[in-house]
Write a protein that holds these residues in place. Structure first.
Motif, PDB file in Angstrom:
ATOM      1  N   ASP A  14       0.855  -1.193   0.000  1.00  0.00           N
ATOM      2  CA  ASP A  14       0.000   0.000   0.000  1.00  0.00           C
ATOM      3  C   ASP A  14       0.894   1.247   0.000  1.00  0.00           C
ATOM      4  N   ASP A  15       0.795   2.089   1.014  1.00  0.00           N
ATOM      5  CA  ASP A  15       1.602   3.310   1.044  1.00  0.00           C
ATOM      6  C   ASP A  15       2.765   3.223   2.034  1.00  0.00           C
ATOM      7  N   MET A  16       3.100   2.024   2.515  1.00  0.00           N
ATOM      8  CA  MET A  16       4.190   1.844   3.476  1.00  0.00           C
ATOM      9  C   MET A  16       5.271   0.937   2.901  1.00  0.00           C
ATOM     10  N   TYR A  17       6.515   1.205   3.297  1.00  0.00           N
ATOM     11  CA  TYR A  17       7.624   0.315   2.966  1.00  0.00           C
ATOM     12  C   TYR A  17       7.839  -0.638   4.133  1.00  0.00           C
ATOM     13  N   ILE A  18       8.020  -1.899   3.834  1.00  0.00           N
ATOM     14  CA  ILE A  18       8.245  -2.931   4.842  1.00  0.00           C
ATOM     15  C   ILE A  18       9.714  -3.344   4.742  1.00  0.00           C
ATOM     16  N   ALA A  19      10.388  -3.415   5.873  1.00  0.00           N
ATOM     17  CA  ALA A  19      11.785  -3.839   5.939  1.00  0.00           C
ATOM     18  C   ALA A  19      11.862  -5.064   6.837  1.00  0.00           C
ATOM     19  N   GLU A  20      12.531  -6.103   6.354  1.00  0.00           N
ATOM     20  CA  GLU A  20      12.633  -7.367   7.092  1.00  0.00           C
ATOM     21  C   GLU A  20      14.091  -7.803   7.174  1.00  0.00           C
ATOM     22  N   CYS A  21      14.544  -8.137   8.375  1.00  0.00           N
ATOM     23  CA  CYS A  21      15.887  -8.677   8.575  1.00  0.00           C
ATOM     24  C   CYS A  21      15.818 -10.188   8.397  1.00  0.00           C
ATOM     25  N   GLU A  23      18.092 -12.645   8.726  1.00  0.00           N
ATOM     26  CA  GLU A  23      18.727 -13.510   9.719  1.00  0.00           C
ATOM     27  C   GLU A  23      17.935 -13.627  11.014  1.00  0.00           C
ATOM     28  N   LEU A  24      17.267 -12.559  11.432  1.00  0.00           N
ATOM     29  CA  LEU A  24      16.600 -12.557  12.736  1.00  0.00           C
ATOM     30  C   LEU A  24      15.079 -12.603  12.656  1.00  0.00           C
ATOM     31  N   GLY A  25      14.518 -12.252  11.520  1.00  0.00           N
ATOM     32  CA  GLY A  25      13.067 -12.241  11.386  1.00  0.00           C
ATOM     33  C   GLY A  25      12.408 -10.984  11.914  1.00  0.00           C
ATOM     34  N   THR A  26      13.201  -9.972  12.297  1.00  0.00           N
ATOM     35  CA  THR A  26      12.601  -8.717  12.740  1.00  0.00           C
ATOM     36  C   THR A  26      12.038  -7.977  11.533  1.00  0.00           C
ATOM     37  N   ILE A  27      10.914  -7.304  11.745  1.00  0.00           N
ATOM     38  CA  ILE A  27      10.222  -6.591  10.669  1.00  0.00           C
ATOM     39  C   ILE A  27       9.744  -5.251  11.215  1.00  0.00           C
ATOM     40  N   ASP A  28       9.842  -4.223  10.369  1.00  0.00           N
ATOM     41  CA  ASP A  28       9.269  -2.925  10.722  1.00  0.00           C
ATOM     42  C   ASP A  28       8.858  -2.224   9.438  1.00  0.00           C
ATOM     43  N   GLN A  29       8.293  -1.043   9.567  1.00  0.00           N
ATOM     44  CA  GLN A  29       7.784  -0.333   8.406  1.00  0.00           C
ATOM     45  C   GLN A  29       8.054   1.154   8.524  1.00  0.00           C
ATOM     46  N   GLY A  30       7.851   1.875   7.407  1.00  0.00           N
ATOM     47  CA  GLY A  30       8.001   3.322   7.406  1.00  0.00           C
ATOM     48  C   GLY A  30       7.399   3.906   6.153  1.00  0.00           C
ATOM     49  N   GLU A  31       7.183   5.212   6.180  1.00  0.00           N
ATOM     50  CA  GLU A  31       6.589   5.892   5.030  1.00  0.00           C
ATOM     51  C   GLU A  31       7.578   6.071   3.885  1.00  0.00           C
ATOM     52  N   SER A  32       8.871   5.886   4.146  1.00  0.00           N
ATOM     53  CA  SER A  32       9.904   5.933   3.115  1.00  0.00           C
ATOM     54  C   SER A  32      10.849   4.762   3.357  1.00  0.00           C
ATOM     55  N   ILE A  33      11.693   4.483   2.377  1.00  0.00           N
ATOM     56  CA  ILE A  33      12.677   3.405   2.534  1.00  0.00           C
ATOM     57  C   ILE A  33      13.592   3.703   3.714  1.00  0.00           C
ATOM     58  N   GLU A  34      14.042   4.944   3.808  1.00  0.00           N
ATOM     59  CA  GLU A  34      14.954   5.330   4.896  1.00  0.00           C
ATOM     60  C   GLU A  34      14.301   5.153   6.269  1.00  0.00           C
ATOM     61  N   LYS A  35      13.046   5.561   6.391  1.00  0.00           N
ATOM     62  CA  LYS A  35      12.343   5.401   7.671  1.00  0.00           C
ATOM     63  C   LYS A  35      12.129   3.934   8.012  1.00  0.00           C
ATOM     64  N   ILE A  37      14.024   1.408   7.114  1.00  0.00           N
ATOM     65  CA  ILE A  37      15.310   0.843   7.531  1.00  0.00           C
ATOM     66  C   ILE A  37      15.683   1.333   8.922  1.00  0.00           C
ATOM     67  N   ASN A  38      15.493   2.619   9.196  1.00  0.00           N
ATOM     68  CA  ASN A  38      15.811   3.141  10.536  1.00  0.00           C
ATOM     69  C   ASN A  38      14.938   2.496  11.608  1.00  0.00           C
ATOM     70  N   ASN A  39      13.653   2.300  11.314  1.00  0.00           N
ATOM     71  CA  ASN A  39      12.764   1.633  12.270  1.00  0.00           C
ATOM     72  C   ASN A  39      13.184   0.177  12.474  1.00  0.00           C
TER      73      ASN A  39
END
Length: 74
Positions: A14-21, A23-35, A37-39
């Protein structure tokens, strides 16, 4: 203080970028790629403060091409 290089997969939902690690399975999101990744960095840091890092083999990322037919619902 430890530093690790980890693999991140990014995709847009949708309108969010999802970032997933990977090796660890941690996941977070942000309104931009940079956000996103930082989250993810913050979520992964908090995860590693509670759970020990288990060393694994490096992950390899590649692409593949698949040919398929879609089902028709006519």
């Amino acid at each position: 203080m430890n530093t690790k290089t980890l693999t991140v997969i990014l995709y847009k939902e949708d309108d969010m970028y999802i970032a997933e690690c990977v090796e660890l399975g941690t996941i977070d999101q942000g309104e931009s790629i940079e956000k996103a990744i930082n989250n993810l960095k913050e979520a992964t840091k908090l995860y590693l403060e509670e759970c020990p890092f288990v060393e694994t083999q490096p992950r390899l990322v590649t692409t593949m091409e698949v040919t398929y037919e879609e089902l028709s619902y006519a």
